[in-house]
Write an enzyme that holds these catalytic residues in place. Structure first.
Site, PDB file in Angstrom:
ATOM      1  N   CYS A  78       0.841  -1.200   0.000  1.00  0.00           N
ATOM      2  CA  CYS A  78       0.000   0.000   0.000  1.00  0.00           C
ATOM      3  C   CYS A  78       0.880   1.256   0.000  1.00  0.00           C
ATOM      4  O   CYS A  78       1.619   1.493  -0.947  1.00  0.00           O
ATOM      5  CB  CYS A  78      -0.972  -0.036   1.168  1.00  0.00           C
ATOM      6  N   HIS A 185      -3.803  -4.666  -0.294  1.00  0.00           N
ATOM      7  CA  HIS A 185      -3.400  -5.278   0.976  1.00  0.00           C
ATOM      8  C   HIS A 185      -3.471  -6.802   0.858  1.00  0.00           C
ATOM      9  O   HIS A 185      -4.558  -7.377   0.975  1.00  0.00           O
ATOM     10  CB  HIS A 185      -4.320  -4.807   2.106  1.00  0.00           C
ATOM     11  N   GLU A 187      -2.603  -8.909   2.998  1.00  0.00           N
ATOM     12  CA  GLU A 187      -3.019  -9.447   4.301  1.00  0.00           C
ATOM     13  C   GLU A 187      -4.532  -9.395   4.495  1.00  0.00           C
ATOM     14  O   GLU A 187      -5.075 -10.017   5.417  1.00  0.00           O
ATOM     15  CB  GLU A 187      -2.306  -8.707   5.438  1.00  0.00           C
TER      16      GLU A 187
END
Length: 219
Positions: A78, A185, A187
């Site tokens: 990001c 992202h 994650e």
């Protein structure tokens, strides 16, 4: 072992948890002595470009990262991806790390026809992988999770592994040498994101193995 760079901004522990979910040891640290022992580094980031660069400079992390990428892989996530580039116009022109060629600019808030575009770009969107990136073809047309108001413009298409359309073509995966960036992202991107993190770890292991062999052969 994966090191997550703590420079006072970012979603540090959610990234650490993501590595835990895939069974990989990862630690969060601001200590250069600790980070230099990592097989690969994550540069996360949520917030403003200028503030992030000021923090990196204050902690003497810029020269460390510049040296680190000569031998080991680095993944920017990001804002962390945007910091890899030469400069950003966010809150006034600010120099970035300069590892990759390009400038960070704001996503346009309207179409060429004058229709409004919602900024930030938030939510799930698809990846379009470049034909020259065979290692990433498996993620072509897969959806990942974005949250950002700025994006990268670059005149060097060779670093654009994948793009995502949101009124403009947004670089979503970039790569050059040991440096990789993901605007989204991983994650927060489910199984696709987990697999991308696993593959980054595999690249770190390969890099370390090659270095070990090189070191042994020199004696």
């Amino acid at each position: 072992m994966i090191g997550i760079v703590d420079y006072g901004v970012g979603n540090l522990f959610s990234v650490q948890k993501a590595f835990e979910r895939i069974g990989v040891d990862a630690f969060v640290s601001s200590s250069i002595d600790e980070l230099k022992r990592a097989d690969g580094l994550i540069l996360p980031g949520v917030g403003a470009f200028k503030d992030a660069m000021q923090r990196l400079h204050a902690q003497q992390l810029v020269p460390f990262l510049t040296e680190y990428i000569q031998e080991r892989p680095l993944l920017g996530i990001c804002l962390g991806m945007q910091l890899l580039f030469e400069e950003s116009e966010e809150n006034g022109l600010t120099k970035g790390l300069g590892f990759l060629p390009g400038r960070v600019v704001r996503i346009p808030n309207q179409t060429t026809e004058g229709e409004k575009v919602k900024v930030p770009h938030m939510g799930w969107n698809a990846l379009k992988v470049a034909s020259f990136a065979p290692d990433f073809q498996w993620v072509n047309r897969q959806y990942v999770y974005f949250v950002h108001s700025y994006y990268v413009q670059t005149d060097v298409p060779a670093i654009l592994v994948a793009t995502t359309t949101y009124e403009v073509a947004i670089p979503s995966i970039v790569q050059k040498g040991n440096v990789t960036g993901m605007q989204f992202h991983p994650e927060k991107s489910g199984e696709v994101g987990q697999t991308l993190l696993k593959r980054f770890v595999q690249s770190c292991v390969r890099e370390r193995t090659c270095d070990d062999i090189s070191t042994l052969s020199s004696y």
